[in-house]
Design a protein around this motif. Sequence first.
Motif, PDB file in Angstrom:
ATOM      1  N   LEU A 261       0.860  -1.183   0.000  1.00  0.00           N
ATOM      2  CA  LEU A 261       0.000   0.000   0.000  1.00  0.00           C
ATOM      3  C   LEU A 261       0.893   1.229   0.000  1.00  0.00           C
ATOM      4  O   LEU A 261       1.755   1.373   0.871  1.00  0.00           O
ATOM      5  CB  LEU A 261      -0.922   0.012   1.229  1.00  0.00           C
ATOM      6  N   GLU A 262       0.692   2.111  -0.973  1.00  0.00           N
ATOM      7  CA  GLU A 262       1.451   3.364  -1.047  1.00  0.00           C
ATOM      8  C   GLU A 262       0.536   4.527  -0.681  1.00  0.00           C
ATOM      9  O   GLU A 262      -0.649   4.533  -1.036  1.00  0.00           O
ATOM     10  CB  GLU A 262       2.010   3.565  -2.450  1.00  0.00           C
ATOM     11  N   ALA A 263       1.102   5.508   0.005  1.00  0.00           N
ATOM     12  CA  ALA A 263       0.344   6.688   0.405  1.00  0.00           C
ATOM     13  C   ALA A 263       1.205   7.931   0.216  1.00  0.00           C
ATOM     14  O   ALA A 263       2.427   7.886   0.392  1.00  0.00           O
ATOM     15  CB  ALA A 263      -0.105   6.574   1.853  1.00  0.00           C
ATOM     16  N   ALA A 264       0.544   9.045  -0.118  1.00  0.00           N
ATOM     17  CA  ALA A 264       1.286  10.289  -0.333  1.00  0.00           C
ATOM     18  C   ALA A 264       1.698  10.942   0.974  1.00  0.00           C
ATOM     19  O   ALA A 264       2.727  11.615   1.034  1.00  0.00           O
ATOM     20  CB  ALA A 264       0.429  11.257  -1.160  1.00  0.00           C
ATOM     21  N   SER A 265       0.904  10.742   2.020  1.00  0.00           N
ATOM     22  CA  SER A 265       1.198  11.341   3.328  1.00  0.00           C
ATOM     23  C   SER A 265       1.113  10.261   4.402  1.00  0.00           C
ATOM     24  O   SER A 265       0.434   9.250   4.219  1.00  0.00           O
ATOM     25  CB  SER A 265       0.190  12.453   3.641  1.00  0.00           C
ATOM     26  N   PRO A 266       1.780  10.478   5.528  1.00  0.00           N
ATOM     27  CA  PRO A 266       1.710   9.466   6.605  1.00  0.00           C
ATOM     28  C   PRO A 266       0.279   9.317   7.117  1.00  0.00           C
ATOM     29  O   PRO A 266      -0.481  10.287   7.170  1.00  0.00           O
ATOM     30  CB  PRO A 266       2.621  10.048   7.689  1.00  0.00           C
ATOM     31  N   PHE A 267      -0.087   8.097   7.466  1.00  0.00           N
ATOM     32  CA  PHE A 267      -1.395   7.847   8.053  1.00  0.00           C
ATOM     33  C   PHE A 267      -1.358   8.124   9.549  1.00  0.00           C
ATOM     34  O   PHE A 267      -0.319   7.984  10.206  1.00  0.00           O
ATOM     35  CB  PHE A 267      -1.805   6.374   7.859  1.00  0.00           C
ATOM     36  N   SER A 268      -2.513   8.479  10.087  1.00  0.00           N
ATOM     37  CA  SER A 268      -2.661   8.457  11.546  1.00  0.00           C
ATOM     38  C   SER A 268      -2.634   6.999  11.990  1.00  0.00           C
ATOM     39  O   SER A 268      -2.817   6.076  11.184  1.00  0.00           O
ATOM     40  CB  SER A 268      -3.997   9.104  11.938  1.00  0.00           C
ATOM     41  N   LYS A 269      -2.420   6.768  13.271  1.00  0.00           N
ATOM     42  CA  LYS A 269      -2.384   5.403  13.795  1.00  0.00           C
ATOM     43  C   LYS A 269      -3.709   4.683  13.529  1.00  0.00           C
ATOM     44  O   LYS A 269      -3.745   3.498  13.188  1.00  0.00           O
ATOM     45  CB  LYS A 269      -2.087   5.414  15.300  1.00  0.00           C
ATOM     46  N   GLU A 270      -4.815   5.436  13.668  1.00  0.00           N
ATOM     47  CA  GLU A 270      -6.132   4.833  13.443  1.00  0.00           C
ATOM     48  C   GLU A 270      -6.312   4.445  11.980  1.00  0.00           C
ATOM     49  O   GLU A 270      -6.814   3.356  11.651  1.00  0.00           O
ATOM     50  CB  GLU A 270      -7.240   5.811  13.862  1.00  0.00           C
ATOM     51  N   MET A 271      -5.891   5.353  11.068  1.00  0.00           N
ATOM     52  CA  MET A 271      -6.045   5.075   9.633  1.00  0.00           C
ATOM     53  C   MET A 271      -5.128   3.927   9.207  1.00  0.00           C
ATOM     54  O   MET A 271      -5.508   3.077   8.401  1.00  0.00           O
ATOM     55  CB  MET A 271      -5.716   6.337   8.826  1.00  0.00           C
TER      56      MET A 271
END
Length: 700
Positions: A261-271
Amino acid sequence: MNKEKLVYTQNRELSWLRFNQRVLEEAQDVTVPLLERMKFVAIFTSNLDEFFMIRVGSLYDMSLADDKKIDRKSGWTATEQLTKIYDAVRPMYKERDKTYAEIKKQLNPYGVCGLDFKELETQEKKYVKKYFKDQILPILSPQIVDVNHPFPHLLNKEIYVVANLKMNNNSMLGIVPVPQFVSDILYLPGSDIRYIRMEKVIMEYMELVFEQYEVFDKNYICVTRNADISPDDEAFADNDDFRYIMKKTLNQRRRMAVVRLEAASPFSKEMEKYFCDRFEIKPNQIFRTKVPMKLAYMFAIADKVPVSMRKSLNYESFSPQNSPMVSDGSVMAQVKQKDIILSYPYESMDPFLKLIKEASVDPNVMTIKITIYRLAKKTRLVEYLCAAAENGKEVTVLIELRARFDEQNNIDWSERMEDAGCRVIYGFEGYKVHSKICLITYRNRNDIQYITQIGTGNYNEKTAAMYTDYSLMTANQSIGRDAADFFKNMSISNLDGVYQNLIVSPSSLKQNVLRCIDGEIAKGKNGRIIMKMNSVTDMDFMQKIAEASQAGVEIDLIVRGICCILPGVPGFTENLTVSNVVGRFLEHPRIFCFGTGSAQKIYIGSADMMTRNTENRVEVACPIYDEAIKERLNAEIKIMLSDNVKGRFLQKDGTYIKKPAGGVPVDSQQVFMERALRATKPKAPVRKSFWKRFLRFLKR
C-alpha cells in the motif's frame, strides 16, 4: 545434494533490487540529460511495481502454502525473504524521493514544472477550479464507507483520493477513484510546460465532492496486488479454448491479495490500523512516497519539449540504422548467399520484416512458421503473416498467451491471425514457449530448402528500437532442418526432440551448456568462458561455473539483472568476474562463448540461465558458424567488457562498484551507436579537382 545455502550464492530478490538500484543510479548521473534522468526514475518505479506484483506476490503465496521451504541461495523461508525485501525497499523509496525532487527542481528553469496546488499562480488556480467543475466533477464516482456502503474493491495500481468525513458527529471514510479515462496530469495555459497531477486536483476540491461533510485527513493511496497467476493446468487440459482460460485469468488478477500500500502522506495510527485490517497487511507493507505513483506521463512530457531545448534535456536523437550487411534488393537472395546478423537497436529490424514480406508473395515459398512471445500494439509482422496466409502460404504461428502483462494483446493478435487463415497454436501446459525462431520453407527446383531466423529478443517493432538484441538470418540447411523438426515437435507436443545444431530447452539446452563448460574445465587455465544474459539463478549452472573457476578457467559473465552467483569468493569463484551495463538501451542479448580461436563455440538465443528458462520453458539457441559474424561478436563483447562508463562490477558481498575509469572512457552503447552511424554515412564524393590533379600526375 547439500540442502544448505552455498557460500557463493545470494538471494535472487535482493539481487534484483540491487539491479534496480543501478537504474536509480542512472537517474542520479549528472552526465545524463535531465528528462532522461526523470525517465530512469519512471523506469525504476515501474520495475518496482512489477517486482511487487510478481516476485513479492509469488513469495506471499509461498508463505501461505509452505513457509518451511528454504531458499537454497539464501537459506531463508518465504516469510523471511518478504521481511528482507520490505526492509531493503524502504531506504530505496527515500533515495528515489530525493532524486526525483532534485531533478524536478533542476527542470524548473527550463519551463518544465510539476506543481503543487499552493505553487499555482492566481489565474492558474481559477483555470484549474473551472476545469475541475466542468470536466472532472461530473464524471467522478465518489463513495462513502459506512454500514450501508461497503468498502469498494480497489483496483491494482490505480490511484484513489481518500479522506475522513464527518457529519452530525458521525465519522466515515470517503473514497474517490481517479478516473482511468482522464489524463494523469492537467497542463496549464501558457508556453511553458506547467502541469499539476490529477490526484492533487481532486484532493484539493474534495470539499466540493463531499459538500455536506466536513473533510479532513486528505490523502491519496494506491494498492499493489499479487499478479502472479498461472493458469490451472487441469483447466488447460480440459478446455479446448485456451483464450477463454486466459481471459478468465486476467479477470482474476484484478482481485488478488494486496502486497503493498502506497500513500502520499503518513497515516494516523487509526487510519494505518484501518487499512491494515481492511487489506490484511502489516505496517511494514505500507510505503510513503513523495514521487508520483504513476510516472508514465514523463515520456509524453519529453515529447512536448520544444525542439530548441531537446538537446539540453534529452539524449541526442538516434534511429536504428541500415545494416551494412544488407544491401538494396531482395533480402531472401542475400541470406541465401551468406549469413546475416542484425544488432538492435543500432541496426534496423527492417531487413527481417522485409524478408517476411518477400516470403509472403514469393511463389516458391510454401510455409512460414514462427514463435511469438511479445508483439507491439501496431505490428507490420502480423500484416505480412496474414498476407502470406491470404496468398495461399501455410502460416503456422505458435503464440504464447501467457506472456505476462501482454496476455490481452496476444489474445487479440491470435484472433486476427486466425481470421486471416493462419494456423495458430498455443504451446504446452506447464511450459511457456519463449523461443524466438522463424522458418521459411521454399521450393528450389526439385529441392525443399530453408531460411531460418533466430533471435535473442521478441518480434516487437517498438522494443527493437529500445532493447539491445541480435537477430541471425541463415540459409544453413542443417540449421533449417533442425528448425523444421522443432516446429513439427511443437505441433505434436513433443518436448524431447533431438537436434543436430540447435540446443533447445527443456530437453537439451542446459545439458549442452554444462557440457561446453566441462570442455573448458578440461583445459584448466587455458579455458575461457564468456556469457551475456539477463539473469542467472539456475543452481546446476552456478555450481558448474564455480567448478570451472576452481579449475582455473577464466570466466566473464555479463549479467544485466539478477545474478545469484557471487564472484571472488575465496576457494570457489576467484576466477569469475561478473559485470553489467545499465544505460540508454535495455541490455537484452543472450550470447554464450566457449573457448578461443578456431575451436571457439558461440551460441545466441532466447534463454537466460534461470531454472524457469532451462527447465520450464521452450527456448532455442543457435550456433554461429559464419567466421565473420563470430569475429564481429567477439569484438563487440570485448567492447562490452571494456565499458568503464556505464559498466559495473559485482562484488562478493552482492553490491556493485564502478569499473576503473583510468585510460580511455568506453561507453559501449555509445560506441555501437557511433559505429552504426558511420557504417551508413554516405562516403564523400571525390571532387573534380582531385581527378584533374590525378591525371596530371599520370602524365608526368
